[in-house]
Design an enzyme around this catalytic site. Sequence first.
Site, short mmCIF file in Angstrom:
data_model
loop_
_atom_site.label_atom_id
_atom_site.label_comp_id
_atom_site.label_asym_id
_atom_site.label_seq_id
_atom_site.Cartn_x
_atom_site.Cartn_y
_atom_site.Cartn_z
N GLU A 1 -13.46 18.86 -57.60
CA GLU A 1 -12.57 19.82 -56.91
C GLU A 1 -11.27 19.11 -56.57
O GLU A 1 -11.28 18.04 -55.95
CB GLU A 1 -13.26 20.31 -55.63
N LYS B 1 -17.06 17.91 -54.29
CA LYS B 1 -16.24 18.89 -53.59
C LYS B 1 -15.50 18.22 -52.43
O LYS B 1 -15.71 17.04 -52.14
CB LYS B 1 -17.12 20.04 -53.11
N LYS C 1 -22.33 31.20 -54.45
CA LYS C 1 -22.25 32.12 -53.30
C LYS C 1 -23.01 33.40 -53.62
O LYS C 1 -22.43 34.48 -53.77
CB LYS C 1 -20.78 32.39 -52.96
N ARG D 1 -37.00 53.97 -54.02
CA ARG D 1 -35.93 53.29 -53.28
C ARG D 1 -35.83 51.81 -53.67
O ARG D 1 -34.73 51.27 -53.85
CB ARG D 1 -36.16 53.46 -51.77
N ASP E 1 -8.23 24.14 -56.60
CA ASP E 1 -8.58 24.86 -55.39
C ASP E 1 -7.37 25.52 -54.75
O ASP E 1 -6.42 24.83 -54.37
CB ASP E 1 -9.22 23.88 -54.40
#
Lengths: 294, 294, 294, 294, 294, 294
Positions: free
Chosen positions: B205, B177, B145, B106, B226
């Site tokens: 960004e 950002k 992410k 597994r 963006d």
Amino acid sequence: MTQPDPYVHPPLHAVRDAVARALAEDLTPIGDLSAALVPAAARADAEFIVRVAGVLAGTRCATETFRQIDEGIEVHWTADEGAIVAAGTVVGHVRGSLSSILTAERTALNFLGHLSGVATRVRALVDALHDAGGIDAPRVWDTRKTTPGLRALEKAAVRAGGGRNHRGNLSDWVMLKDNHLTGVGITDGVARARDLWPARTIHVECERPEQVVEAVGAGADAILLDNMSPQQVQECVRLVHDAGLGRRRPLLEISGGVTLENAPSYARTGADMISSGSLTNSAPVLDIGLDIRN
Amino acid sequence: MTQPDPYVHPPLHAVRDAVARALAEDLTPIGDLSAALVPAAARADAEFIVRVAGVLAGTRCATETFRQIDEGIEVHWTADEGAIVAAGTVVGHVRGSLSSILTAERTALNFLGHLSGVATRVRALVDALHDAGGIDAPRVWDTRKTTPGLRALEKAAVRAGGGRNHRGNLSDWVMLKDNHLTGVGITDGVARARDLWPARTIHVECERPEQVVEAVGAGADAILLDNMSPQQVQECVRLVHDAGLGRRRPLLEISGGVTLENAPSYARTGADMISSGSLTNSAPVLDIGLDIRN
Amino acid sequence: MTQPDPYVHPPLHAVRDAVARALAEDLTPIGDLSAALVPAAARADAEFIVRVAGVLAGTRCATETFRQIDEGIEVHWTADEGAIVAAGTVVGHVRGSLSSILTAERTALNFLGHLSGVATRVRALVDALHDAGGIDAPRVWDTRKTTPGLRALEKAAVRAGGGRNHRGNLSDWVMLKDNHLTGVGITDGVARARDLWPARTIHVECERPEQVVEAVGAGADAILLDNMSPQQVQECVRLVHDAGLGRRRPLLEISGGVTLENAPSYARTGADMISSGSLTNSAPVLDIGLDIRN
Amino acid sequence: MTQPDPYVHPPLHAVRDAVARALAEDLTPIGDLSAALVPAAARADAEFIVRVAGVLAGTRCATETFRQIDEGIEVHWTADEGAIVAAGTVVGHVRGSLSSILTAERTALNFLGHLSGVATRVRALVDALHDAGGIDAPRVWDTRKTTPGLRALEKAAVRAGGGRNHRGNLSDWVMLKDNHLTGVGITDGVARARDLWPARTIHVECERPEQVVEAVGAGADAILLDNMSPQQVQECVRLVHDAGLGRRRPLLEISGGVTLENAPSYARTGADMISSGSLTNSAPVLDIGLDIRN
Amino acid sequence: MTQPDPYVHPPLHAVRDAVARALAEDLTPIGDLSAALVPAAARADAEFIVRVAGVLAGTRCATETFRQIDEGIEVHWTADEGAIVAAGTVVGHVRGSLSSILTAERTALNFLGHLSGVATRVRALVDALHDAGGIDAPRVWDTRKTTPGLRALEKAAVRAGGGRNHRGNLSDWVMLKDNHLTGVGITDGVARARDLWPARTIHVECERPEQVVEAVGAGADAILLDNMSPQQVQECVRLVHDAGLGRRRPLLEISGGVTLENAPSYARTGADMISSGSLTNSAPVLDIGLDIRN
Amino acid sequence: MTQPDPYVHPPLHAVRDAVARALAEDLTPIGDLSAALVPAAARADAEFIVRVAGVLAGTRCATETFRQIDEGIEVHWTADEGAIVAAGTVVGHVRGSLSSILTAERTALNFLGHLSGVATRVRALVDALHDAGGIDAPRVWDTRKTTPGLRALEKAAVRAGGGRNHRGNLSDWVMLKDNHLTGVGITDGVARARDLWPARTIHVECERPEQVVEAVGAGADAILLDNMSPQQVQECVRLVHDAGLGRRRPLLEISGGVTLENAPSYARTGADMISSGSLTNSAPVLDIGLDIRN
């Protein structure tokens, strides 16, 4: 502060370890290069906003992420772990050094998004079953098909989503699965398990009704009905009821190929549980963001 | 044995650590209860079968899982990391103690399924862009992410799927950002970054064309566009080309809300990269099983 | 308390780990034998004194050392990380249990002395270059020639000393060094790197002017001029300027055999950076002591 | 293979841990970007060359570094740990995948360079003392002034350089140092130490002859003569000899401000040991390189 | 080599970790000082001899200890894990470097002695019960009263001694113990547990017959009879049998104050299990030595 | 709060690590299932009660256990580490969340019970010797026969019980034991040890009076008298006294087969120390419970 509910949160030691590993992979070797681009003295208020409706999970991990970066940051949640939240809901606040908040932001959101995604998917299945079958519908069970290293966290997110936890790992109950049955028969396997591991749950995977009958006769505590249609499940349920064991009959689990779409067709089969690996290993993230307010 | 390609595999130390953690969570406190139910002397041959077409990834993790359980198990792959495989393909063989194979199964599959799922999703996006835009289509980029604790493994799976890696973490290049820009302007931010971190990529960004112009003027190496429509992206591409920097112009990244469905509409915008968090944080597993033979 | 400047400090997780390891090696197996020789109730005030002029670094590690030994100890710094301090300066105070202070003392000083030694050596080179070349002198760069296990801490000390950080490790930018060039040419290598690792810094080591020309043509972001005399460096600078790329030309690094003595001869060559492994791997400690006052 | 001499090598567990940490800091998050730039199938022979005369140390760490990167790499040493080698000597060979060799190279050299640097500095002091004082010259002792995290490795390098190890840490013998003596007197301190820690070495730091007399009377096993001139040391030696204890007299250690230059002036004082923190915390690296052949 | 029986051995990851920790505490900071006192080239054959009759356990830990010290040492066992051995029996052989054998000896013996001590004590209780009660006598169960850090190893030793494992930890089955019952009643507690943790064993501690009746009615899977005399146990057994549940009745555990002396008085009570914390937390070591033969 | 006595407590880093490991083995994978069965808001007061007279040890571990589970729990001790306490004594209080207290209870008690058991056994031997021999009776020494992973904790418990610590591990002093003497003679071994490890304790195991004479002549600091009768010990004591070394004679240790019963017969032999492995590896737990009061 209200006392956290131990049922919906993962154990703290697992949270601390998972956060420490996540930060190490995001900050090794030399830390956050961009942290020095905002004024060191700048402070900020920020809000966690759930951008799509779902179930909140992972708050303990998010809090711990900020704590490990900077003990001076305050985190305050306005929604509970496991809460069902509408799109646009502010679920928590963060206050402290802007630089520290920016360093912690992505890691905290990665935990929140992933674990809320799991909880949201679980909740959807729980609700779909309940809608179709009422209080007698099977409950939702997770599996060991979890993301490596996140077992404790994902299993807690399942609970936060209204699901139940199947065995936690290979060490808590016995399962005789198809591959075991290449090496031992059901009756012998259950007897041997009962002898070696008294009082533990013994769970048998069955692909055919005859196996179900054998498992009941062998004294299994739970039976996994593998890849069966609703009709096949109903037949197996009847076989088990016919054994006349009342409340002490084996618990019946539907497993294999369950989706949100086909689950309702199993809602009135009389089985106890429906399990699905996709709850933990294929749940898309729930979109949660951190907005700076100041 | 052919030499493994270092580009598609994760580094060994990350593999060893991830596998050790995964086994510890599956075997603590007392190991695999069910392992004793098959004869200790039983041996088996088993095959990894990909049940749904996709891209194979995670073989190094799977091999390491068996190795940590039992050094006597032999694992042999018949498809390479990154191979595109049809449903039903046998991609590898395992031979050794049946009991040990069942204990490792597994965990090995959890790695294979998750990482192949990431690689498969990446490959689908790469192909969709190529189909729509040919060799000038943007390439596929991952993000930060990622699933906490699996950064190295998921980034390798992205490469195995034909994608490229964005920055690995906060420590390898500078990004300004939206939340940073609450604390510093683009021109000042880039200048400060260039001073503090010579030779490092500086990435900005931008939400509006004016910001793109400012970022180009400030000397940014890469610009994140963006949440823009294809038309807005094309306008920004033109603005950047107008700066006359030739090959040394900033690299242009499309980011925000990209899906397999809408990506082709960006294929001819002239941007360089398309990034998507969902490649790593929302990829469903690829269904891979281990079938015992004999 | 003023907010610590994230640019000059190492990340906290690296500090916590390094201190925990250092204490474990100093206290295993049974702790500080001598701690029981002073009265358990005795308390003390102590001062960190810099005995030789230099640059202070490592304060975060020293504070953490005391904290891990005894949370009741207060540590207060009167000089900032990165401060240039004269011989005899008291830079910090410690107050608490005498026994605990004695247990932590050497480990705290080992961090302070080593990291301040690095910062001091960096500052000396920065100042020597500035004295000889003014604001156009090359800036000082570290290398990956760091003490094993202390990468994050030494790189922060370099920043505290006024230097800049070269790549942090093998994972943040691409370098084609002499040994790579035994396996691939510059033009092909840069093209392959640009394809595989979009937006990342690509850095090429050159030993001869022709290689510099090739590297510029290939689109390198930075060029290491290996073991060249000031005249050779100037020639290479001219070659690069001749390419007409303006601000977007490759950054030029002088490397190999740089010492405090010969560095000024490179101060007016027009190169951007001077790197030296000896900043981190051969810096003598700065002599800092802890004097008990009570 | 000859059996490694356990006296000059660090213990294996410490080597494994130090190498794993060093590789993690060099390869996190995504591994060696440049490894994919040379052909995956390329193999190489390489040689470790000592570029400046010195003492070789750290071979076990270097071997382990290659082993953790790629078990297929062969490492073979042609000089022993602790060997005195001339500039230009080839001390070892590496054979295997070019890509793997390049990934491991810098980490292996960081260990070798640092530890050989320590051994070389120790050997220089040992030889200077022997040249000045013959077989009766003090032997060289290290201190606890080691680089945090590298205690075991540096102490082994001291042995490889012909020095001896002072106490390994706070847990192996008792020292009453100046800061302890702010809380307890010598006679009482030694008596208490003898009572609490039977059979352990009790070592007293003395700044004045009267303290030496007190320490001898108290039954100290070793006496540190702090910051004394050769004449002061000789006076203390005489005081100790006058106590008539023969071979069972306390061992006498010269400490404080010892350098390679002034050490010979202590060579005929009759003291037993000379210790210096700079052996471990201020030794410049020995320049060792890895040259690819073919 | 015969395949090791997975039932009697602890899982390998737990063995590796426990051995690594044990060696670190025995060798930090600078290794085995005495290892250098025997000739580096000396080799030896040595024998593990059990000096007092008992049950052998811990062989996997002992083998791993030698392996971590020196991969060149061969270890060969002539008795199986769990074997009952007479005083004077040679149970294993070690061959290799004398120095390495001496370094590993004590740690290997500490594992062997402790775990064999546990197995021996378990076997004594198993045999005493069998002698008094034949095949219907209660089986022997361990508890969570294990030595901190050695849960996996001690639980395996219990199995090697012929005992059975109670729950492994707080995470594998539910127990309502006296302190829980201060916060919830039996009927409500079992119902809540059954709802929250489907298919898991639910175990209730009872001090009085009425509680036993309530627990049976509530559907408990196992009942702990706390501190009862044989007569009280028999009364509870009868109550449970009266419920007419046949094979599906709750399993009955005798707990509290059981000793080797008084256990036989419970042998014919009809209870299923007898548990005792002293099996793991108070077992004296079995005297096993390592004799050098050469 | 009174300052804790560093002599009787283990070092904090060892406590933190041991507790973290113990909790991980008790809570992996998914935490305390039963914690959710009591109301989340319920709070409790609880008392540690020593049920059998003995010596209290392990309080620092117990406190740390609660702290790692829930920082909101208050722990307060009313007896000191090392205190001799009567049966029925309340030695500490715990206040906080009932659920958290129940989760931590067993782990905290496992530490307390085991370490108090060690301390109690040590105290019994100390008292027996003092009763028989007065202030000249040998003091009690532990050995390296400790439970793997608990060296620091058990050695501290020995001190809390009034015993003394023999060497902490292989790295703090030199012992020439029987197995070493198969490879080197006493005189040569001591000389070599004195040369390699200046100032360290050199300890020789002797089985016969001639060996004692040789060890004294060689300059050993301590002599282990192996498996000797009181008469043989007295003879060896006389031999050592005859050497006329006064206070600087070797310390004499009685070792081998010492029990609480036979120890008094050695009380007047004039030896300095009596050591026994059973103090740490065979001490039964002291029965300590946690009673909920509310």
